[in-house]
Enzyme design. Structure first.
Site, PDB file in Angstrom:
ATOM      1  N   GLU A  34       0.856  -1.190   0.000  1.00 34.01           N
ATOM      2  CA  GLU A  34       0.000   0.000   0.000  1.00 34.01           C
ATOM      3  C   GLU A  34       0.894   1.243   0.000  1.00 34.01           C
ATOM      4  O   GLU A  34       1.804   1.364   0.821  1.00 34.01           O
ATOM      5  CB  GLU A  34      -0.903  -0.010   1.231  1.00 34.01           C
ATOM      6  CG  GLU A  34      -1.587   1.291   1.567  1.00 34.01           C
ATOM      7  CD  GLU A  34      -2.402   1.884   0.423  1.00 34.01           C
ATOM      8  OE1 GLU A  34      -2.336   3.115   0.232  1.00 34.01           O
ATOM      9  OE2 GLU A  34      -3.105   1.112  -0.271  1.00 34.01           O
ATOM     10  N   ARG A 108     -16.795   4.426   5.582  1.00 27.02           N
ATOM     11  CA  ARG A 108     -15.730   3.680   4.903  1.00 27.02           C
ATOM     12  C   ARG A 108     -14.584   3.337   5.857  1.00 27.02           C
ATOM     13  O   ARG A 108     -14.033   2.230   5.809  1.00 27.02           O
ATOM     14  CB  ARG A 108     -15.196   4.490   3.723  1.00 27.02           C
ATOM     15  CG  ARG A 108     -14.065   3.807   2.963  1.00 27.02           C
ATOM     16  CD  ARG A 108     -13.616   4.631   1.781  1.00 27.02           C
ATOM     17  NE  ARG A 108     -14.644   4.652   0.746  1.00 27.02           N
ATOM     18  CZ  ARG A 108     -14.719   3.763  -0.239  1.00 27.02           C
ATOM     19  NH1 ARG A 108     -13.850   2.758  -0.305  1.00 27.02           N
ATOM     20  NH2 ARG A 108     -15.668   3.854  -1.147  1.00 27.02           N
ATOM     21  N   TYR A 217     -27.848   9.389   4.468  1.00 22.83           N
ATOM     22  CA  TYR A 217     -28.181   8.212   5.270  1.00 22.83           C
ATOM     23  C   TYR A 217     -27.321   8.182   6.530  1.00 22.83           C
ATOM     24  O   TYR A 217     -26.250   8.797   6.583  1.00 22.83           O
ATOM     25  CB  TYR A 217     -28.008   6.920   4.468  1.00 22.83           C
ATOM     26  CG  TYR A 217     -26.676   6.716   3.803  1.00 22.83           C
ATOM     27  CD1 TYR A 217     -25.556   6.264   4.501  1.00 22.83           C
ATOM     28  CD2 TYR A 217     -26.524   6.953   2.434  1.00 22.83           C
ATOM     29  CE1 TYR A 217     -24.339   6.060   3.874  1.00 22.83           C
ATOM     30  CE2 TYR A 217     -25.311   6.752   1.795  1.00 22.83           C
ATOM     31  CZ  TYR A 217     -24.218   6.309   2.525  1.00 22.83           C
ATOM     32  OH  TYR A 217     -23.011   6.106   1.891  1.00 22.83           O
ATOM     33  N   ASP A 306     -12.190  -1.553  -8.326  1.00 23.00           N
ATOM     34  CA  ASP A 306     -12.177  -0.442  -9.263  1.00 23.00           C
ATOM     35  C   ASP A 306     -11.067  -0.536 -10.294  1.00 23.00           C
ATOM     36  O   ASP A 306     -11.171   0.054 -11.377  1.00 23.00           O
ATOM     37  CB  ASP A 306     -12.049   0.878  -8.505  1.00 23.00           C
ATOM     38  CG  ASP A 306     -13.380   1.348  -7.927  1.00 23.00           C
ATOM     39  OD1 ASP A 306     -14.419   0.772  -8.297  1.00 23.00           O
ATOM     40  OD2 ASP A 306     -13.366   2.292  -7.115  1.00 23.00           O
TER      41      ASP A 306
END
Length: 399
Positions: A34, A108, A217, A306
């Site tokens: 990462e 997230r 939401y 993605d």
């Protein structure tokens, strides 16, 4: 590492971590790279349909998931200009009864942290933060990646889970960068305690307007509210950066006339936001729907999330499809009687038609959500007439 097979992963987002977990539980050793030096709290809200929460339950994450999610009671669609309700879909107990798993909303960062903890408990996973995958070389019998710092690491397979601007994809497919869609997402996270009671919510509300839509939401057990406004506009100077500061004046110009309840909510953002800036800007980018398995796998290298199939947010399935990918890849990696390229091909064959369909439906929804004139009138009439038959997606949630 004592595992007979080693999986290399580029990207430590939700898709990368889910893949690390799925592979490790099938007996593979995993090294994940990462580029960020540490995992951070950035990000917005995510909607997870029963097709996704079912997988997280199978991974024994249901109990921990329940401590951080909200379980919205229903989905309500409203006209952003008049404020009138156009249609609704019961979630909650109905979703459990029909699909056997809940529909939840989550920050997230909470989902990322949950997956991180699960991965840290897997002895065969090594996380290498602050290391960017620069290139790879598929030798046929193995694959070697090279980091930006010049380190060479060999494994049996490489998964590119490095996002919509994937470097792994560019080397594998050489199909150019994703296209900027012309849609901009303004994101914020609000403290519900800082809002007046009339503005707080326990449901998903989608406000549809001409050339825009706004979604709100709850997350974190209804303590916070996620708000995303998607409008048409020119992208920022660096569209590959998903987090730009933005201001309310730009959003107000882009939205135009809105009904009083919605305008009141947007006006409350500066005082109720938990973020450093009231609004963050994200330029949406995408690709055409996946058209073949060859667009997801070649040799010992696979694409996921993605990197393989960027999802526009009009079906709320970006994170969900990445988690589905990871689960399918885990099943394929467990096929010990065949070689690694065949296992990866099996993953791609199992996934490409479904993700392509979700991409196409998301793109179509974007056109419908932002429609103007007679098409907009017809959209609202159809939702009023058909209700749940339009708003529910059985082929997706039951998948």
């Amino acid at each position: 590492m004592n595992s007979p097979h080693q999986l290399l992963i580029a990207g430590g987002g939700i898709g990368g971590l889910a893949t690390a977990l799925a592979a490790a539980r099938q007996g593979w050793g995993v090294r994940l790279f990462e580029r960020a030096p540490e995992f951070s709290e950035v990000g917005a809200g995510i909607q997870l349909g029963p097709n996704v929460t079912r997988i997280l339950r199978d991974w024994k994450l249901e109990e921990e998931l329940g401590t951080v999610v909200s379980v919205p009671s229903k989905l309500v669609v409203r006209n952003a200009v008049s404020g009138a309700e156009v249609g609704s879909l019961e979630l909650g107990a109905r979703c459990m009864e029909r699909y056997g798993a809940p529909y939840v909303t989550i920050h997230r960062a909470d989902l990322h942290r949950l997956l991180c903890r699960a991965v840290y408990n897997e002895a065969e996973v090594v996380l290498r933060l602050g290391q960017t995958v620069k290139s790879f070389n598929d030798h046929g019998s193995a694959v070697t990646l090279t980091t930006q710092a010049g380190q060479h690491v060999e494994g049996d397979a490489l998964v590119g889970a490095d996002g919509v601007w994937s470097g792994v994809r560019q080397q594998l497919l050489d199909d150019g960068p994703p296209s900027v869609t012309g849609h901009l997402a303004y994101r914020t996270m609000l403290s519900q305690d800082a809002l007046t009671p009339s503005l707080r919510t326990t449901q998903v509300t989608v406000w549809l307007g001409p050339r825009l839509h706004i979604v709100q939401y709850p997350v974190r057990q209804d303590q916070w509210m996620n708000v995303v406004a998607i409008v048409h506009g020119l992208p920022p100077e660096h569209p590959d950066d998903w987090d730009h500061s933005a201001n309310a004046a730009d959003l107000a110009r882009a939205t135009g006339a809105l009904c009083s309840p919605l305008r009141t909510l947007l006006d409350a953002v500066p005082s109720a936001t938990i973020n450093s800036y009231p609004w963050r800007l994200w330029a949406l980018a995408g690709r055409s729907p996946v058209a073949s398995a060859e667009q997801m796998v070649c040799g010992n290298v696979a694409l996921l999330g993605d990197a393989a199939h960027p999802m526009r947010p009009y079906l709320a399935q970006g994170a969900g499809m990445a988690i589905e990918d990871a689960a399918e890849l885990g099943r394929s990696l467990a096929m010990d009687m065949v070689d690694v390229p065949t296992r990866l091909q099996r993953y791609a064959m199992a996934r490409w038609q479904r993700v392509g369909r979700v991409q196409a439906r998301s793109m179509r929804n974007g056109q419908i959500f932002h429609s103007t004139g007679l098409m907009r009138v017809g959209r609202d009439a159809s939702i009023r007439l058909l209700g749940e038959r339009v708003l529910d997606v059985p082929w997706l949630y039951g998948g």
